[in-house]
Design a protein around this motif. Structure first.
Motif, PDB file in Angstrom:
ATOM      1  N   THR A  33       0.886  -1.258   0.085  1.00 33.84           N
ATOM      2  CA  THR A  33       0.009  -0.028  -0.016  1.00 33.84           C
ATOM      3  C   THR A  33       0.701   1.238   0.064  1.00 33.84           C
ATOM      4  O   THR A  33       0.889   2.022  -1.072  1.00 33.84           O
ATOM      5  CB  THR A  33      -1.034   0.223   1.228  1.00 33.84           C
ATOM      6  OG1 THR A  33      -0.123  -0.039   2.552  1.00 33.84           O
ATOM      7  CG2 THR A  33      -2.017  -1.234   1.077  1.00 33.84           C
ATOM      8  N   VAL A  34       1.632   1.533   1.347  1.00 29.14           N
ATOM      9  CA  VAL A  34       2.360   2.609   1.310  1.00 29.14           C
ATOM     10  C   VAL A  34       3.850   2.130   2.095  1.00 29.14           C
ATOM     11  O   VAL A  34       3.488   1.029   2.527  1.00 29.14           O
ATOM     12  CB  VAL A  34       1.785   3.769   1.888  1.00 29.14           C
ATOM     13  CG1 VAL A  34       0.568   4.331   1.039  1.00 29.14           C
ATOM     14  CG2 VAL A  34       1.466   3.838   3.480  1.00 29.14           C
ATOM     15  N   GLY A 170      11.564  -0.158  -4.177  1.00 30.03           N
ATOM     16  CA  GLY A 170      10.784   0.313  -5.265  1.00 30.03           C
ATOM     17  C   GLY A 170       9.677   0.886  -4.856  1.00 30.03           C
ATOM     18  O   GLY A 170       9.064   0.730  -3.413  1.00 30.03           O
ATOM     19  N   PRO A 171       8.859   1.623  -5.653  1.00 24.29           N
ATOM     20  CA  PRO A 171       7.578   1.982  -5.507  1.00 24.29           C
ATOM     21  C   PRO A 171       6.500   1.205  -5.149  1.00 24.29           C
ATOM     22  O   PRO A 171       6.326  -0.052  -5.340  1.00 24.29           O
ATOM     23  CB  PRO A 171       7.009   2.866  -6.642  1.00 24.29           C
ATOM     24  CG  PRO A 171       7.854   2.325  -7.746  1.00 24.29           C
ATOM     25  CD  PRO A 171       9.064   1.811  -7.154  1.00 24.29           C
ATOM     26  N   CYS A 172       5.525   1.455  -4.184  1.00 21.46           N
ATOM     27  CA  CYS A 172       4.397   0.618  -3.820  1.00 21.46           C
ATOM     28  C   CYS A 172       3.346   0.342  -4.872  1.00 21.46           C
ATOM     29  O   CYS A 172       3.169   1.423  -5.490  1.00 21.46           O
ATOM     30  CB  CYS A 172       3.536   1.162  -2.526  1.00 21.46           C
ATOM     31  SG  CYS A 172       4.759   1.629  -1.270  1.00 21.46           S
ATOM     32  N   ARG A 291      -2.191   4.525  -7.497  1.00 18.53           N
ATOM     33  CA  ARG A 291      -0.847   4.555  -7.449  1.00 18.53           C
ATOM     34  C   ARG A 291      -0.166   5.690  -7.553  1.00 18.53           C
ATOM     35  O   ARG A 291       1.144   5.850  -6.543  1.00 18.53           O
ATOM     36  CB  ARG A 291      -0.416   3.555  -8.649  1.00 18.53           C
ATOM     37  CG  ARG A 291       1.174   2.849  -8.213  1.00 18.53           C
ATOM     38  CD  ARG A 291       1.462   2.004  -9.275  1.00 18.53           C
ATOM     39  NE  ARG A 291       1.579   2.160 -10.593  1.00 18.53           N
ATOM     40  CZ  ARG A 291       0.811   1.776 -11.521  1.00 18.53           C
ATOM     41  NH1 ARG A 291      -0.241   0.919 -11.277  1.00 18.53           N
ATOM     42  NH2 ARG A 291       0.850   2.252 -12.714  1.00 18.53           N
ATOM     43  N   LEU A 292      -0.394   6.590  -8.270  1.00 17.26           N
ATOM     44  CA  LEU A 292       0.420   7.894  -8.531  1.00 17.26           C
ATOM     45  C   LEU A 292       0.160   9.112  -7.720  1.00 17.26           C
ATOM     46  O   LEU A 292       0.556  10.118  -7.586  1.00 17.26           O
ATOM     47  CB  LEU A 292       0.277   8.205  -9.947  1.00 17.26           C
ATOM     48  CG  LEU A 292       1.020   7.181 -10.807  1.00 17.26           C
ATOM     49  CD1 LEU A 292       0.941   7.519 -12.245  1.00 17.26           C
ATOM     50  CD2 LEU A 292       2.487   7.026 -10.337  1.00 17.26           C
ATOM     51  N   ALA A 321     -12.029   5.456  -2.519  1.00 13.62           N
ATOM     52  CA  ALA A 321     -10.961   5.498  -1.864  1.00 13.62           C
ATOM     53  C   ALA A 321     -10.026   6.829  -2.417  1.00 13.62           C
ATOM     54  O   ALA A 321      -9.577   7.687  -1.515  1.00 13.62           O
ATOM     55  CB  ALA A 321      -9.994   4.206  -1.949  1.00 13.62           C
ATOM     56  N   ILE A 322      -9.879   6.981  -3.485  1.00 12.26           N
ATOM     57  CA  ILE A 322      -9.077   8.293  -4.201  1.00 12.26           C
ATOM     58  C   ILE A 322      -9.613   9.522  -3.511  1.00 12.26           C
ATOM     59  O   ILE A 322      -9.097  10.352  -3.206  1.00 12.26           O
ATOM     60  CB  ILE A 322      -9.044   8.087  -5.503  1.00 12.26           C
ATOM     61  CG1 ILE A 322      -8.312   6.949  -6.156  1.00 12.26           C
ATOM     62  CG2 ILE A 322      -8.277   9.651  -5.986  1.00 12.26           C
ATOM     63  CD1 ILE A 322      -8.237   6.689  -7.461  1.00 12.26           C
ATOM     64  N   ASN A 323     -11.042   9.528  -3.706  1.00 13.58           N
ATOM     65  CA  ASN A 323     -11.792  10.702  -3.362  1.00 13.58           C
ATOM     66  C   ASN A 323     -11.783  10.937  -1.976  1.00 13.58           C
ATOM     67  O   ASN A 323     -11.578  12.157  -1.484  1.00 13.58           O
ATOM     68  CB  ASN A 323     -13.285  10.609  -4.062  1.00 13.58           C
ATOM     69  CG  ASN A 323     -13.467  10.824  -5.425  1.00 13.58           C
ATOM     70  OD1 ASN A 323     -12.475  11.164  -6.077  1.00 13.58           O
ATOM     71  ND2 ASN A 323     -14.514  10.542  -6.088  1.00 13.58           N
ATOM     72  N   ASN A 324     -11.894   9.954  -1.127  1.00 10.80           N
ATOM     73  CA  ASN A 324     -11.862  10.231   0.227  1.00 10.80           C
ATOM     74  C   ASN A 324     -10.400  10.897   0.558  1.00 10.80           C
ATOM     75  O   ASN A 324     -10.214  11.668   1.332  1.00 10.80           O
ATOM     76  CB  ASN A 324     -11.596   8.727   0.920  1.00 10.80           C
ATOM     77  CG  ASN A 324     -11.525   8.535   2.393  1.00 10.80           C
ATOM     78  OD1 ASN A 324     -10.173   8.724   2.664  1.00 10.80           O
ATOM     79  ND2 ASN A 324     -12.357   8.758   3.267  1.00 10.80           N
ATOM     80  N   ARG A 325      -9.317  10.441  -0.033  1.00  9.74           N
ATOM     81  CA  ARG A 325      -7.840  10.990   0.427  1.00  9.74           C
ATOM     82  C   ARG A 325      -7.997  12.388  -0.192  1.00  9.74           C
ATOM     83  O   ARG A 325      -7.367  13.227   0.397  1.00  9.74           O
ATOM     84  CB  ARG A 325      -6.822  10.450  -0.329  1.00  9.74           C
ATOM     85  CG  ARG A 325      -6.785   8.846  -0.138  1.00  9.74           C
ATOM     86  CD  ARG A 325      -6.883   8.490   1.513  1.00  9.74           C
ATOM     87  NE  ARG A 325      -6.399   7.204   1.747  1.00  9.74           N
ATOM     88  CZ  ARG A 325      -7.475   6.055   1.799  1.00  9.74           C
ATOM     89  NH1 ARG A 325      -8.651   6.333   1.511  1.00  9.74           N
ATOM     90  NH2 ARG A 325      -7.005   4.905   2.151  1.00  9.74           N
TER      91      ARG A 325
END
Ligand code: TXA
Ligand code: MG
Length: 332
Positions: A33-34, A170-172, A291-292, A321-325
């Protein structure tokens, strides 16, 4: 000589990190995730270092990461709902809240009667867990309230000198934090944080409706102690540059105000290379956008913009989930 901050997933580095974690050290480690800031979950002195390094208030409890179901059974009172969800989603980006057992330090749970558990899928994190042989508490490896880290460099930029090292793998892949589901009362599962595993995924697996408690709490609940998931303050995941959030489709042009960036979900093809225009995903892919997202917010924060006008993602599945963040990032 100062210790080298970046370590690798070589067997030697994993062994070194596991030993130092056993001795009370704190390390930034990759998950799917992160990046998380990990410490021995059963060592209050090590946990205290996490709160100090992040500037995290003590009312905000930590997620404990495990690699074996037996560890969950040692830390929490499990139930049938737990085993159904484990079967469907672990290892993976789902955090489950259960009644805690007395061995869990109060610092990890912020004196709550419940504990948050997650079995991560990331191979490197799992290798550290196995080498260490004990559960690891790990909040996101950022300073409190700032954007979560999705690369080792992000973790370094936030916490650099105040931790014992960073394992760079590397990236998550998901780029946003795990879904959090409270099953401490299995008759009414409650979603506290939307994430890579959607509400619909969970309802399908449990064959029962789930209470969605991911919106900003009402004022009477606003005292941190009263919050359902105390870390889910309405302002969180925020870059320094102010963000104004608009509905999907409301961003139509290139920015006209000086010092303004436009962050589209997917900019129209003719605008994709215009100055000050950015896309979460040029191909309109929700997974890529998630992801980005944090990388994009951090990159914009490093430029001299006075404001970012961001467009919401399509409001389904991962888009929620994106909109929540984004909503929390936009809160002033
Ligand atoms: O994907 C993730 O979950 C990442 C990686 C590192 O695993 N971790 C993460 O941790 O996002 P953190 O600390 O940034 O967010 C944990 C959230 C906080 O909002 C906290 O309030 C909530 O989990 N939480 C932890 N224990 C809880 C409990 N007993 N009851 C309610 N909420 C809890
Ligand atoms: Mg966090």
């Amino acid at each position: 000589m100062a210790p080298q901050p970046f370590l690798s997933n070589s067997a030697a580095d994993i062994e070194l990190i596991a030993q130092r974690l056993q001795q009370g050290g704190i390390f930034a480690l990759p998950t799917e995730t992160v990046y998380g800031l990990a410490a021995d979950a059963l060592n209050p002195l090590a946990l205290e270092k996490i709160f100090k390094a992040k500037g995290r208030p003590h009312f905000d409890p930590l997620i404990i990461h495990i690699s074996e179901i037996e560890q969950a059974e040692n830390l929490a009172l499990t139930n049938n709902t737990f085993y159904t969800l484990v079967q469907a989603f672990w290892p993976g980006p789902l955090t489950l809240i259960l009644p805690k057992k007395p061995c869990v330090p109060d610092l990890a749970t912020a004196n709550r009667p419940t504990v948050a558990l997650r079995m991560p899928a990331h191979t490197t994190f799992r290798r550290v867990l196995e080498a260490c042989g004990r559960p690891l508490a790990a909040p996101s490896a950022n300073t409190f309230g700032y954007v979560s880290p999705t690369t080792a460099q992000h973790a370094f930029n936030c916490l650099g000198d105040s931790i014992d090292g960073i394992l760079d793998a590397g990236p998550c892949v998901h780029g946003i934090e795990s879904t959090i589901l409270d099953i401490s009362d299995p008759s009414t599962p409650k979603l506290y944080r939307p994430g890579p595993i959607s509400l619909q995924d969970l309802e399908r697996a449990l064959n029962t409706p789930i209470l969605n408690q991911t919106t900003t709490p009402k004022p009477k609940e606003a005292a941190p102690q009263g919050l359902r998931a105390p870390g889910l303050l309405s302002k969180h995941y925020s870059p320094k540059t102010p963000i104004q959030l608009v509905e999907l489709g409301r961003l139509k042009n290139v920015p006209t105000a000086p010092g303004t960036a436009h962050l589209y979900f997917q900019a129209p093809t003719e605008l994709q290379h215009a100055p000050h225009v950015y896309s979460l995903s040029e191909s309109g892919d929700l997974r890529e956008a998630a992801r980005l997202l944090y990388d994009q917010l951090r990159a914009l924060d490093l430029q001299d913009y006075k404001q970012i006008i961001a467009e919401k993602a399509p409001g389904k599945e991962l888009g929620l989930a994106i909109n929540n963040r984004l909503k929390r990032a936009a809160k002033r």
